[in-house]
Design an enzyme around this catalytic site. Structure first.
Site, PDB file in Angstrom:
ATOM      1  N   HIS A  75       0.926  -6.038   0.330  1.00  0.00           N
ATOM      2  CA  HIS A  75       0.924  -4.753  -0.397  1.00  0.00           C
ATOM      3  C   HIS A  75       1.414  -4.856  -1.828  1.00  0.00           C
ATOM      4  O   HIS A  75       1.310  -3.893  -2.576  1.00  0.00           O
ATOM      5  CB  HIS A  75       1.825  -3.726   0.301  1.00  0.00           C
ATOM      6  CG  HIS A  75       2.023  -3.972   1.743  1.00  0.00           C
ATOM      7  ND1 HIS A  75       1.097  -3.607   2.682  1.00  0.00           N
ATOM      8  CD2 HIS A  75       3.031  -4.565   2.414  1.00  0.00           C
ATOM      9  CE1 HIS A  75       1.544  -3.966   3.878  1.00  0.00           C
ATOM     10  NE2 HIS A  75       2.696  -4.555   3.736  1.00  0.00           N
ATOM     11  N   GLU A 127       3.119  -0.850  -2.358  1.00  0.00           N
ATOM     12  CA  GLU A 127       2.000  -0.925  -3.313  1.00  0.00           C
ATOM     13  C   GLU A 127       2.247   0.006  -4.507  1.00  0.00           C
ATOM     14  O   GLU A 127       1.957  -0.348  -5.665  1.00  0.00           O
ATOM     15  CB  GLU A 127       0.711  -0.533  -2.582  1.00  0.00           C
ATOM     16  CG  GLU A 127      -0.524  -0.939  -3.330  1.00  0.00           C
ATOM     17  CD  GLU A 127      -1.805  -0.519  -2.614  1.00  0.00           C
ATOM     18  OE1 GLU A 127      -1.821  -0.464  -1.369  1.00  0.00           O
ATOM     19  OE2 GLU A 127      -2.776  -0.241  -3.312  1.00  0.00           O
ATOM     20  N   SER A 219       2.482   1.664   9.273  1.00  0.00           N
ATOM     21  CA  SER A 219       1.257   1.311   8.559  1.00  0.00           C
ATOM     22  C   SER A 219       0.628   2.543   7.912  1.00  0.00           C
ATOM     23  O   SER A 219       0.278   3.508   8.597  1.00  0.00           O
ATOM     24  CB  SER A 219       0.269   0.671   9.552  1.00  0.00           C
ATOM     25  OG  SER A 219      -1.039   0.777   9.059  1.00  0.00           O
ATOM     26  N   SER A 265      -4.364  -3.852  10.173  1.00  0.00           N
ATOM     27  CA  SER A 265      -3.404  -4.907  10.497  1.00  0.00           C
ATOM     28  C   SER A 265      -3.164  -5.006  12.004  1.00  0.00           C
ATOM     29  O   SER A 265      -2.202  -5.621  12.453  1.00  0.00           O
ATOM     30  CB  SER A 265      -2.079  -4.663   9.760  1.00  0.00           C
ATOM     31  OG  SER A 265      -1.604  -3.359  10.039  1.00  0.00           O
TER      32      SER A 265
END
Ligand code: SF4
Length: 282
Positions: A75, A127, A219, A265
């Site tokens: 990320h 991110e 997530s 993921s």
């Protein structure tokens, strides 16, 4: 009971690459401590898989022993982490997803051209932290909060975003920005792995009577899938769970058609385990 596993499934390219980098770091440095800065990807099974291979996790570069190995996550990371890693003489393996890097390159170019950037993202997501720390020219449009438009002096700033946002909400946020900045330039950076998973939920077969989203509560990708499933299929039973042990067996009994969606993921083996368990429930 009919079970449909929605496509795409399994790791996206960015997650596969991140895992490869971490394993390479371990293989090439058999005598050194290897740590990932944060969660390599947001899935506890992947983190456990790495732990079994003696690849640890730290939250702060200061916790890495001098001269050890650090892996940067898919990320991205706060810019200062790179300098701190060099100061500690760490061996760096860079597993940042190329699509996250592409955003950082775009932000840097906008600064060179004298433009401001409005970055749409979750305030505490790595991110977003990576994008905001990359240069002072970036202003955060935080999800559910917005941006302080009085700080935007540029009449045509670039609007970009975190790669794992909700495709429906992003459109609404773009409309909000257009009202304040009609000349703004918009670049939708939701990645294909995220977008195609969300689109699969928007075009579900009509006879589906429950949706299971497989992924971690941590997530962003998985949480957006859950959000979209709830929003687009009101009244339907929708569950976000990490593995078969969390299946709400009593609620699922008697369902005729269950759709399984999964984050980028989520290991394929976890999805298969859930399918097997559902077939037992009937
Ligand atoms: S979800 Fe998208 S941005 Fe994130 S690692 Fe995968 S491909 Fe890269």
């Amino acid at each position: 009971m009919k079970i449909t596993i929605l496509e795409p499934k399994g790791y996206c390219a960015g997650v596969s690459q991140a895992i490869e980098h971490a394993l390479k770091a371990r293989q090439e440095n058999p005598d050194k401590v290897v740590n990932v800065l944060g969660m390599l990807v947001h899935n506890s099974y992947v983190i456990a898989f790495l732990k079994q291979r003696d690849i640890g996790m730290i939250d702060d570069i200061a916790d890495a022993p001098q001269g050890s190995v650090v892996v940067f996550t898919a990320h991205g990371h706060e810019k200062s982490a790179e300098e701190k890693a060099r100061e500690r003489k760490l061996i760096i393996y860079d597993a940042v997803c190329p699509l996250v890097k592409k955003n950082l390159t775009t932000i840097a170019k906008e600064k060179e051209r004298g433009h401001q950037v409005i970055y749409i993202g979750y305030r505490s997501h790595p991110e977003t932290i990576a994008a905001l720390s990359s240069n002072e020219n970036v202003h955060l449009y935080a999800i559910k909060e917005g941006v302080d438009f009085s700080r935007i002096e540029d009449v045509s700033p670039l609007i970009i975003n975190q790669t794992t946002l909700n495709i429906l909400s992003l459109k609404e946020m773009h409309e909000d920005i257009k009202k304040h900045l009609p000349l703004a330039r918009f670049q939708d950076e939701i990645c294909r792995a995220t977008r195609s998973r969300q689109e699969a939920l928007l075009t579900l077969s009509e006879d589906v009577d429950a949706i299971i989203v497989v992924g971690s509560q941590k997530s962003s990708n998985a949480k957006r899938l859950y959000e979209i499933a709830k929003e687009k299929h009101p009244g339907m039973d929708v569950f976000l769970l990490e593995d078969y042990k969390q299946l709400p067996v009593a609620t699922l009994k008697g369902k005729k058609h269950i759709a399984i969606s999964s984050s980028a993921s989520t290991p394929l083996s976890i999805i298969e385990e859930i399918k097997t368990e559902l077939l037992i429930i009937k």
